[in-house]
Design a protein around this motif. Structure first.
Motif, mmCIF file in Angstrom:
data_model
loop_
_atom_site.group_PDB
_atom_site.id
_atom_site.type_symbol
_atom_site.label_atom_id
_atom_site.label_comp_id
_atom_site.label_asym_id
_atom_site.label_seq_id
_atom_site.Cartn_x
_atom_site.Cartn_y
_atom_site.Cartn_z
ATOM 1 N N GLN A 69 27.903 -11.870 -31.054
ATOM 2 C CA GLN A 69 28.365 -12.894 -31.980
ATOM 3 C C GLN A 69 27.169 -13.567 -32.623
ATOM 4 N N VAL A 70 27.248 -13.783 -33.922
ATOM 5 C CA VAL A 70 26.203 -14.463 -34.673
ATOM 6 C C VAL A 70 26.780 -15.717 -35.294
ATOM 7 N N ARG A 71 26.083 -16.807 -35.149
ATOM 8 C CA ARG A 71 26.505 -18.057 -35.775
ATOM 9 C C ARG A 71 25.512 -18.406 -36.872
ATOM 10 N N LEU A 72 26.039 -18.711 -38.059
ATOM 11 C CA LEU A 72 25.208 -19.070 -39.205
ATOM 12 C C LEU A 72 25.447 -20.526 -39.570
ATOM 13 N N VAL A 73 24.382 -21.254 -39.809
ATOM 14 C CA VAL A 73 24.477 -22.657 -40.192
ATOM 15 C C VAL A 73 23.620 -22.885 -41.424
ATOM 16 N N GLU A 74 24.276 -23.319 -42.500
ATOM 17 C CA GLU A 74 23.551 -23.630 -43.742
ATOM 18 C C GLU A 74 23.151 -25.099 -43.774
ATOM 19 N N SER A 75 22.063 -25.372 -44.455
ATOM 20 C CA SER A 75 21.607 -26.744 -44.644
ATOM 21 C C SER A 75 20.807 -26.828 -45.939
ATOM 22 N N GLY A 76 20.544 -28.060 -46.372
ATOM 23 C CA GLY A 76 19.685 -28.268 -47.531
ATOM 24 C C GLY A 76 20.395 -28.628 -48.812
ATOM 25 N N GLY A 77 21.720 -28.635 -48.796
ATOM 26 C CA GLY A 77 22.440 -28.998 -50.007
ATOM 27 C C GLY A 77 22.327 -30.482 -50.297
ATOM 28 N N GLY A 78 22.849 -30.882 -51.451
ATOM 29 C CA GLY A 78 22.825 -32.285 -51.816
ATOM 30 C C GLY A 78 23.071 -32.485 -53.287
ATOM 31 N N LEU A 79 22.823 -33.704 -53.728
ATOM 32 C CA LEU A 79 22.984 -34.083 -55.132
ATOM 33 C C LEU A 79 21.606 -34.076 -55.792
ATOM 34 N N VAL A 80 21.505 -33.393 -56.920
ATOM 35 C CA VAL A 80 20.228 -33.303 -57.616
ATOM 36 C C VAL A 80 20.487 -33.363 -59.117
ATOM 37 N N GLN A 81 19.542 -33.886 -59.850
ATOM 38 C CA GLN A 81 19.676 -33.972 -61.299
ATOM 39 C C GLN A 81 19.405 -32.610 -61.946
ATOM 40 N N PRO A 82 19.940 -32.385 -63.123
ATOM 41 C CA PRO A 82 19.622 -31.143 -63.846
ATOM 42 C C PRO A 82 18.112 -30.965 -63.982
ATOM 43 N N GLY A 83 17.676 -29.731 -63.768
ATOM 44 C CA GLY A 83 16.258 -29.436 -63.781
ATOM 45 C C GLY A 83 15.594 -29.595 -62.443
ATOM 46 N N GLY A 84 16.345 -30.072 -61.466
ATOM 47 C CA GLY A 84 15.797 -30.331 -60.149
ATOM 48 C C GLY A 84 15.685 -29.115 -59.265
ATOM 49 N N PHE A 85 15.359 -29.387 -58.007
ATOM 50 C CA PHE A 85 15.014 -28.351 -57.039
ATOM 51 C C PHE A 85 15.704 -28.639 -55.707
ATOM 52 N N LEU A 86 16.169 -27.568 -55.086
ATOM 53 C CA LEU A 86 16.677 -27.651 -53.714
ATOM 54 C C LEU A 86 16.283 -26.376 -52.982
ATOM 55 N N ARG A 87 16.113 -26.482 -51.689
ATOM 56 C CA ARG A 87 15.904 -25.294 -50.866
ATOM 57 C C ARG A 87 16.954 -25.274 -49.766
ATOM 58 N N LEU A 88 17.786 -24.264 -49.808
ATOM 59 C CA LEU A 88 18.812 -24.090 -48.791
ATOM 60 C C LEU A 88 18.271 -23.212 -47.674
ATOM 61 N N ALA A 89 18.786 -23.448 -46.476
ATOM 62 C CA ALA A 89 18.408 -22.633 -45.338
ATOM 63 C C ALA A 89 19.663 -22.107 -44.644
ATOM 64 N N CYS A 90 19.584 -20.897 -44.177
ATOM 65 C CA CYS A 90 20.657 -20.265 -43.405
ATOM 66 C C CYS A 90 20.042 -19.881 -42.065
ATOM 67 N N ALA A 91 20.341 -20.666 -41.044
ATOM 68 C CA ALA A 91 19.779 -20.430 -39.711
ATOM 69 C C ALA A 91 20.791 -19.675 -38.865
ATOM 70 N N ALA A 92 20.303 -18.663 -38.163
ATOM 71 C CA ALA A 92 21.195 -17.787 -37.400
ATOM 72 C C ALA A 92 20.834 -17.752 -35.927
ATOM 73 N N SER A 93 21.853 -17.623 -35.127
ATOM 74 C CA SER A 93 21.638 -17.317 -33.720
ATOM 75 C C SER A 93 21.585 -15.798 -33.587
ATOM 76 N N GLY A 94 21.159 -15.313 -32.453
ATOM 77 C CA GLY A 94 21.164 -13.860 -32.265
ATOM 78 C C GLY A 94 19.788 -13.247 -32.399
ATOM 79 N N ARG A 95 19.485 -12.325 -31.519
ATOM 80 C CA ARG A 95 18.146 -11.757 -31.462
ATOM 81 C C ARG A 95 17.916 -10.643 -32.461
ATOM 82 N N ILE A 96 18.974 -10.134 -33.093
ATOM 83 C CA ILE A 96 18.791 -9.012 -33.999
ATOM 84 C C ILE A 96 19.015 -9.417 -35.450
ATOM 85 N N PHE A 97 18.855 -10.692 -35.736
ATOM 86 C CA PHE A 97 19.058 -11.189 -37.092
ATOM 87 C C PHE A 97 18.166 -10.468 -38.077
ATOM 88 N N ASN A 98 16.986 -10.046 -37.624
ATOM 89 C CA ASN A 98 16.056 -9.413 -38.546
ATOM 90 C C ASN A 98 16.572 -8.060 -39.046
#
Length: 112
Positions: free
Chosen positions: A1-30
């Protein structure tokens, strides 16, 4: 079983920047192909970016040149760096691994 958790979203103005992350459990994610999708209210799900186990990458035309997908297998994490954001990028973004596992998503809102 693999669990995925996203983070990094939010409110940003046009032209702005965000970096999202998808963190996974599990040893074979690679070994997984990871995809970022987005879905805006009233619209169909859209594939945004894909990264394979050997870091082959594809982007949707709508985000080419603005978004960058990358992975850090030492951290079991895939990133989506989003620049020059537009109001039409507003959506819930979520990641999927091997077409089997999916996270709960993170909201991105681009608004002035």
């Amino acid at each position: 079983q693999v669990r995925l958790v996203e983070s990094g979203g939010g409110l940003v103005q046009p032209g702005g920047f965000l970096r999202l992350a998808c963190a996974a459990s599990g040893r074979i994610f690679n070994t997984y192909t990871v995809k970022w999708y987005r879905q805006a209210p009233g619209k169909e799900r859209e594939l945004v970016a894909t990264i394979t186990s050997d870091s082959s990458i594809k982007y949707a035309d709508a985000v080419k040149g603005r978004f960058l997908i990358s992975r850090d297998n030492s951290k079991n994490t895939v990133y989506l760096q989003m620049t020059s954001l537009k109001p039409e990028d507003t959506a819930v973004y979520y990641c999927s691994a091997n077409g089997i596992y999916r996270g709960q998503g993170t909201q991105v809102t681009v608004s002035s």
